[in-house]
Design a protein around this motif. Sequence first.
Motif, PDB file in Angstrom:
ATOM      1  N   ILE A  52       0.868  -1.177   0.000  1.00 36.94           N
ATOM      2  CA  ILE A  52       0.000   0.000   0.000  1.00 36.94           C
ATOM      3  C   ILE A  52       0.901   1.223   0.000  1.00 36.94           C
ATOM      4  O   ILE A  52       1.685   1.423   0.928  1.00 36.94           O
ATOM      5  N   THR A  99      -2.669   2.464   8.908  1.00 34.18           N
ATOM      6  CA  THR A  99      -3.121   2.079   7.576  1.00 34.18           C
ATOM      7  C   THR A  99      -3.188   0.558   7.473  1.00 34.18           C
ATOM      8  O   THR A  99      -4.136  -0.003   6.925  1.00 34.18           O
ATOM      9  N   PHE A 143      -6.434  -1.669   6.790  1.00 30.58           N
ATOM     10  CA  PHE A 143      -6.471  -2.660   5.720  1.00 30.58           C
ATOM     11  C   PHE A 143      -6.861  -4.036   6.283  1.00 30.58           C
ATOM     12  O   PHE A 143      -7.690  -4.752   5.702  1.00 30.58           O
ATOM     13  N   SER A 185     -10.218  -6.063   5.275  1.00 31.14           N
ATOM     14  CA  SER A 185     -10.045  -7.347   4.608  1.00 31.14           C
ATOM     15  C   SER A 185     -10.453  -8.512   5.505  1.00 31.14           C
ATOM     16  O   SER A 185     -10.359  -9.671   5.092  1.00 31.14           O
ATOM     17  N   ILE A 222      -5.188   2.533   0.425  1.00 30.53           N
ATOM     18  CA  ILE A 222      -5.895   1.248   0.353  1.00 30.53           C
ATOM     19  C   ILE A 222      -6.717   1.155  -0.941  1.00 30.53           C
ATOM     20  O   ILE A 222      -6.750   0.111  -1.597  1.00 30.53           O
TER      21      ILE A 222
END
Lengths: 244, 131
Positions: free
Chosen positions: A65, A79, A83, A87, B105
């Motif tokens: 990323i 971050t 993520f 996910s 993202i």
Amino acid sequence: MKRLDTTVIENNKVLVIIPAYNEELSLPGVIAGIRKFAVLDVVVINDGSKDETSKAARAAGAKVIDLPFNLGIGGAVQTGYLFAFKSGYDVAVQVDADGQHNPEDLLHIIEPVLRGEADMVVGSRFVESTGYKTPLARKMGMLIFSAVVSFINGQSLKDTTSGYRAVSKRVIEFFVDNYPTDYPEVEALVLLKKNGFTIKEIPVTMAAREHGQSSITPLKSVYYMIKVLLAIFMNILRANKKEA
Amino acid sequence: MKIDIFFFAALFSLGFLIVVLEFVRTKKLKEQYSLLWLLIGAVMIILSLWRNLLNLVAHWLGIFYAPSLLFMLGILFSFALILHYSVIISKLHTQNVRMAQEIGILNKKIEDLSERVNGGEMVENNTTDTV
């Protein structure tokens, strides 16, 4: 040399988060090291690096990323948690990009979280003698942090600045909205405890940095000290307010 | 009306208020950020029109030289404004960080998707090159 039990991993999606800023030299080795011990998803958060960190990470087979600009370690790690949350990962492990963290310890750090023994497991350099040597000034700072956090949390925590840690799904979700901006490691421990999460510290071996140098200069470490202590103090005030 | 410093101060304050209101009208300044400025403008007008007020308040507060009360008020207002901006900047900072994280993202997702669609052929991705 144990590999992670694959049946456990299949039921629990584990994500390795590596925040990286200008770490093109050490990253390939770090990722390869992780791959050697466990088949895990690895995401590198490229924090606006000026070198080929992104390419190096991709070539090594990691998810990458790329942040549009440098956020600093807190924003980068968060971050990763964002993520992981989006996910649907069950466990997230933070690993430094500089090669300090021994991938052999991954298993030991993840396992207690997988078994539900703790919400966060911190890989510590000081729990037992692990052959890690630090400069005196740094050691002093770490001792102070350790004393303060241990006192506030009511639990002995030796290596509060370690960035080698695994967290549960509940903590991932918590970190999405609550993660300190800079020098987040110490503060996160207080934050978690305050919000009822359990923390476990286990001994790991740490190597000296392979490439580059620590981002912490003497002047920064003074700022580090003051900022973190203030943040911890504020956390106490907030908690007291809530209880009243 | 005498043409003296009070006259010019009143004129200036009035002009100041009009400029602030004009900024709000033309949406160059948001209402919530204009309130402190309007308050400052109003206080300045009152002080320059009501000549004795400054002396009176200064006397109450035990300030011998009345204009120094003006300086003090000015500095206090400045502090309040700057603090106000620090709070706003902190909020913007938090939002900025989250935006960067989401962008990172999203780019990753777009990459994955276009890889799936184009069979591994990447569509040019400019976001990392622009810094």
